[in-house]
Design a protein around this motif. Structure first.
Motif, PDB file in Angstrom:
ATOM      1  N   LEU A  39       6.239  -9.689   6.442  1.00 44.91           N
ATOM      2  CA  LEU A  39       5.885  -9.289   5.082  1.00 44.91           C
ATOM      3  C   LEU A  39       5.038 -10.343   4.374  1.00 44.91           C
ATOM      4  CD1 LEU A  39       9.184  -7.657   3.756  1.00 44.91           C
ATOM      5  CD2 LEU A  39       7.068  -6.514   4.436  1.00 44.91           C
TER       6      LEU A  39
ATOM      7  N   GLN B 280       2.714 -12.001   5.449  1.00 43.55           N
ATOM      8  CA  GLN B 280       1.298 -11.883   5.799  1.00 43.55           C
ATOM      9  C   GLN B 280       0.526 -11.066   4.768  1.00 43.55           C
ATOM     10  OE1 GLN B 280       0.926 -10.326   9.798  1.00 43.55           O
ATOM     11  NE2 GLN B 280       2.501 -11.699  10.588  1.00 43.55           N
ATOM     12  N   HIS B 281       1.254 -10.268   3.958  1.00 44.94           N
ATOM     13  CA  HIS B 281       0.595  -9.360   3.015  1.00 44.94           C
ATOM     14  C   HIS B 281       1.037  -9.559   1.570  1.00 44.94           C
ATOM     15  CE1 HIS B 281      -0.761  -7.042   6.525  1.00 44.94           C
ATOM     16  NE2 HIS B 281       0.461  -7.206   6.993  1.00 44.94           N
ATOM     17  N   TYR B 282       2.218 -10.179   1.355  1.00 42.10           N
ATOM     18  CA  TYR B 282       2.783 -10.243   0.008  1.00 42.10           C
ATOM     19  C   TYR B 282       3.332 -11.632  -0.308  1.00 42.10           C
ATOM     20  CZ  TYR B 282       2.461  -5.284   0.834  1.00 42.10           C
ATOM     21  OH  TYR B 282       1.965  -4.060   1.155  1.00 42.10           O
TER      22      TYR B 282
ATOM     23  N   LEU C  60       3.580   0.370   0.111  1.00 37.29           N
ATOM     24  CA  LEU C  60       3.025  -0.427  -0.983  1.00 37.29           C
ATOM     25  C   LEU C  60       1.506  -0.342  -1.051  1.00 37.29           C
ATOM     26  CD1 LEU C  60       5.255  -3.650  -0.872  1.00 37.29           C
ATOM     27  CD2 LEU C  60       5.501  -1.614  -2.300  1.00 37.29           C
ATOM     28  N   GLN C  61       0.870  -0.009   0.066  1.00 32.96           N
ATOM     29  CA  GLN C  61      -0.585   0.111   0.065  1.00 32.96           C
ATOM     30  C   GLN C  61      -1.066   1.451  -0.467  1.00 32.96           C
ATOM     31  OE1 GLN C  61      -1.775  -0.738   4.097  1.00 32.96           O
ATOM     32  NE2 GLN C  61      -1.721  -2.953   3.805  1.00 32.96           N
TER      33      GLN C  61
ATOM     34  N   ALA D 207       9.007  -3.458   8.302  1.00 32.84           N
ATOM     35  CA  ALA D 207       7.850  -4.094   7.652  1.00 32.84           C
ATOM     36  C   ALA D 207       6.671  -3.134   7.571  1.00 32.84           C
ATOM     37  CB  ALA D 207       7.455  -5.360   8.409  1.00 32.84           C
ATOM     38  N   ASP D 208       6.456  -2.345   8.619  1.00 34.48           N
ATOM     39  CA  ASP D 208       5.362  -1.367   8.615  1.00 34.48           C
ATOM     40  C   ASP D 208       5.589  -0.297   7.548  1.00 34.48           C
ATOM     41  OD1 ASP D 208       3.988  -2.641  10.631  1.00 34.48           O
ATOM     42  OD2 ASP D 208       4.701  -1.308  12.224  1.00 34.48           O
TER      43      ASP D 208
ATOM     44  N   ARG E 199       4.931  -1.919   4.150  1.00 35.67           N
ATOM     45  CA  ARG E 199       3.506  -2.202   3.939  1.00 35.67           C
ATOM     46  C   ARG E 199       2.716  -0.920   3.654  1.00 35.67           C
ATOM     47  NH1 ARG E 199      -0.487  -1.816   7.364  1.00 35.67           N
ATOM     48  NH2 ARG E 199       0.944  -1.639   9.129  1.00 35.67           N
TER      49      ARG E 199
END
Length: 394
Positions: A43, A45-47, A250-251, A243-244, A247
């Motif tokens: 997580l 890696q993106h947030y 949230l996207q 996690a996928d 992600r």
């Protein structure tokens, strides 16, 4: 160790990664370490992850007084204020999911999107599970499936050796359990307006997945994801999948032009549950009132349009007679999703199994029902029984 004073406690917290802030709220007794390294790294890696220990857990202060889940939501909001983060996504698991619900209700202006993991609405609406592992120390059995435990014995031994020393004990654990035991959002969940993702495992014994079905039915803008072969600790055992899902959720961009409809999800959910209970009686006169005529019913064996009430009872008399010959006992709904399509139209999608008097499975099927609001009551206008499928609410 990094701490900040919030109200009457010092909160231990950790920040990882960069991006939109994601506040992560842990469950009963556990500390921020229990998220596991792999999941948080995925997580991060993106947030920008804000991990913290609840009061009476980890390295956060022990409370000097009894408290409620709403008080713990105040702690979470106070942490964001102390860190000068005006708004964040929030992900809570188990008791942390209860805290996240209260956060969404009390601090909607601080909330972007909401993620609820393996949690419940509380009160009389919830189906209790087996949380004895949290008390007697059998954490593996509480969190994971027997297969996962068998295949990861050394890994889990090392994980619990590192995390268990930071779990709540004694009076601290008792206070947390008392707070969680009084949690009840059953009658106010429809006030949550944030886009919401609900995640659970299909093998969760601590908080059975029927609790997530109810959350999805009661929260207006919600989406339910069920992870196969996962238990209460799905974010650890199925870190990549979880996690996928987070992600992707949230996207997604919210549809600002979508009409905000008057929420009728509770009424649709209740109508369908009452219909399912009536069906189990194997009396066609009990199910007839739930149908608006004309209506349609489709199974693998028939497609019929029922133009009059007597045709409804006639069709169900045939279906129920067949079930009697199979020594039918009951149908059990395994998963259920309710959507409101418009002010007067709803959709119910789910999976169920039928059992005989010996509790042997006689049928496993999926179902899709369309309902319409007629003179203030929700009525079925179409029903389709089909192959069971993995459900994904939109």
């Amino acid at each position: 160790m990094t701490q900040v004073t919030v109200g009457d406690i010092n909160i231990n917290y950790e920040i990882k990664g960069n991006g939109a802030p994601l506040l992560m709220i842990m469950g009963l007794s556990f500390s921020l370490r229990d998220w596991g390294k792999k999941f948080t790294e995925l997580l991060a890696q993106h947030y920008q992850l804000i991990l913290f220990d609840n009061r009476d857990a980890g390295l956060t202060s022990e409370s000097t007084r009894p408290y409620t889940i709403a008080d713990m939501a105040d702690d979470a909001a106070g942490l964001l204020d102390a860190l000068k983060i005006p708004k964040a996504h929030v992900f809570g698991v188990s008791m942390g999911g209860a805290i996240a619900q209260q956060f969404a209700l009390k601090y909607p202006d601080k909330l972007d999107k909401l993620i609820l993991g393996c949690t419940m609405v509380g009160g009389t609406c919830s189906q209790p599970g087996d949380i004895s592992g949290a008390i007697d120390g059998n954490l593996s059995g509480l969190l994971f499936t027997p297969t996962f435990i068998q295949n990861h014995q050394q890994e889990l031994a090392e994980f619990f050796a590192a995390t268990t020393p930071f779990h709540s004990q004694g009076e601290a654990l008792r206070r947390q359990m008392q707070a969680f035991g009084t949690h009840d959002t059953c009658d106010i969940l429809s006030d949550i307006q944030a886009n919401t993702l609900i995640i659970t495992g299909d093998k969760d014994i601590a908080i059975p997945r029927s609790n997530s079905d109810l959350l999805a039915a009661k929260i207006p803008n919600s989406k339910l994801e069920i992870i196969a072969d996962a238990a209460h600790g799905f974010s650890y055992s199925h870190a990549d999948t979880t996690a996928d899902l987070i992600r992707l959720f949230l996207q997604q961009q919210p549809n600002s032009e979508k009409k905000i409809m008057k929420n009728q999800l509770d009424a649709i959910y209740q109508t369908f549950r009452e219909y399912a209970e009536a069906f189990n009686l194997l009396d066609p006169t009990q199910v007839e009132p739930f149908f608006q005529v004309p209506s349609m019913l489709m199974t693998s064996d028939l497609v019929v349009v029922m133009k009059e009430s007597k045709e409804v009872t006639g069709v169900f008399a045939v279906l129920m007679d067949k079930l009697r010959k199979d020594n039918f006992k009951e149908s059990k709904i395994l998963s259920l999703q309710v959507s409101q399509l418009s002010d007067n139209q709803g959709l119910v999608v789910g999976v169920a199994k039928r059992f005989n008097q010996a509790d042997e499975e006689i049928e496993h099927f999926g179902f899709t029902y369309t309902l319409r609001k007629v003179e203030g009551d929700w009525k079925i206008i179409a029903g389709v029984l089909h192959e069971p499928e993995t459900l994904s609410n939109s």
